[in-house]
Design an enzyme around this catalytic site. Structure first.
Site, short mmCIF file in Angstrom:
data_model
loop_
_atom_site.label_atom_id
_atom_site.label_comp_id
_atom_site.label_asym_id
_atom_site.label_seq_id
_atom_site.Cartn_x
_atom_site.Cartn_y
_atom_site.Cartn_z
N CYS A 52 26.06 -31.50 -25.74
CA CYS A 52 25.21 -30.31 -25.60
C CYS A 52 23.99 -30.41 -26.53
O CYS A 52 23.16 -31.29 -26.38
CB CYS A 52 26.05 -29.06 -25.84
SG CYS A 52 25.31 -27.55 -25.19
N HIS A 53 23.88 -29.53 -27.53
CA HIS A 53 22.78 -29.63 -28.49
C HIS A 53 23.09 -30.59 -29.64
O HIS A 53 22.21 -30.86 -30.47
CB HIS A 53 22.43 -28.26 -29.05
CG HIS A 53 21.77 -27.35 -28.06
ND1 HIS A 53 22.48 -26.48 -27.25
CD2 HIS A 53 20.47 -27.18 -27.73
CE1 HIS A 53 21.64 -25.81 -26.48
NE2 HIS A 53 20.41 -26.22 -26.73
N GLU A 59 18.15 -25.09 -20.91
CA GLU A 59 17.55 -24.27 -21.96
C GLU A 59 16.76 -23.12 -21.33
O GLU A 59 16.79 -21.97 -21.79
CB GLU A 59 16.63 -25.12 -22.84
CG GLU A 59 16.41 -24.55 -24.23
CD GLU A 59 17.65 -24.64 -25.11
OE1 GLU A 59 18.34 -23.59 -25.23
OE2 GLU A 59 17.93 -25.71 -25.66
#
Length: 220
Positions: free
Chosen positions: A128-129, A159
């Site tokens: 993910c991030h 996003e």
């Protein structure tokens, strides 16, 4: 017994929104269960040390509940990267959560630890991030870790879908491409992970457990 080091953000504010963020707990809990089932040991590191801010805990997620119950002591006092020996770890796994976008890219000691784990034959992973922590990882020869490799992460479209394109300090997908990564992805919020030369990355929370499975395969 192989050992994986989960890297956690120490940033708890979601830009100027007034909302809290942190590391996305299921992105650690669900992979941790996979690693445990395969006999791996688990450790934690965070950018600033101590207790990392948390996000993503949902009622009814029994895997996350079990994880927090059994790791509360470790999570309350995480070390910083500069105190750790890379030789102690077979893999490092960058957990996501929006907080990572603020502190992972400039976490120099964590990036150096990651490069050493990789260069000693270990696996580097993120979901993910979490791959925000890979943007500035540089190998001994000066090459960005992600250069020329297939990589995934939370996409620009995802996003946008969560309404945070103008809140996060940069676009993660674009930053990875800017470092020479061959960015790969699927539809928004669907499970997707890719492995390339001991680098394993997943697109979103749904991909977290799959990343762990692929890390185990890569090390084998």
């Amino acid at each position: 017994m192989p050992k994986v080091l989960f890297a956690l953000t120490s940033h708890g504010r979601l830009g100027d929104t007034g909302r809290a963020t942190g590391f996305y707990v299921p992105e650690v809990a669900h992979p941790a269960e996979v690693f445990r089932a395969h006999g791996w040991d688990i450790a934690f590191v965070s950018v600033a040390g101590g207790k990392s801010p948390r996000d993503g805990v949902k009622e009814g997620d029994t895997i996350t509940e079990r994880f927090l119950a059994s790791h509360e002591e470790q999570l309350a006092d995480t070390p910083t990267a500069d105190t750790l020996n890379p030789a102690d770890y077979d893999a490092i796994f960058y957990a996501g959560g929006h907080g990572t976008m603020w502190d992972f890219p400039d976490a120099t000691a964590l990036a150096q630890l990651t490069a050493r784990i990789y260069e000693q034959g270990g696996v580097v992973a993120g979901v993910c991030h979490g791959p925000a922590g890979l943007v500035n990882v540089t190998l001994t020869d000066g090459t960005p870790l992600v250069e020329g490799k297939q990589v995934s992460a939370f996409t620009n479209e995802e996003e946008d879908a969560v309404g945070l394109t103008n809140v996060v300090p940069f676009a993660l997908e674009s930053a990875l491409i800017g470092k020479g990564a061959k960015f790969t992805k699927t539809e928004n919020f669907q499970e997707f992970a890719v492995a390339d030369s001991r680098l394993v990355t997943g697109q979103n929370p749904a991909s977290a457990a799959k990343v762990a499975e692929m890390v185990i395969t890569e090390l084998a």
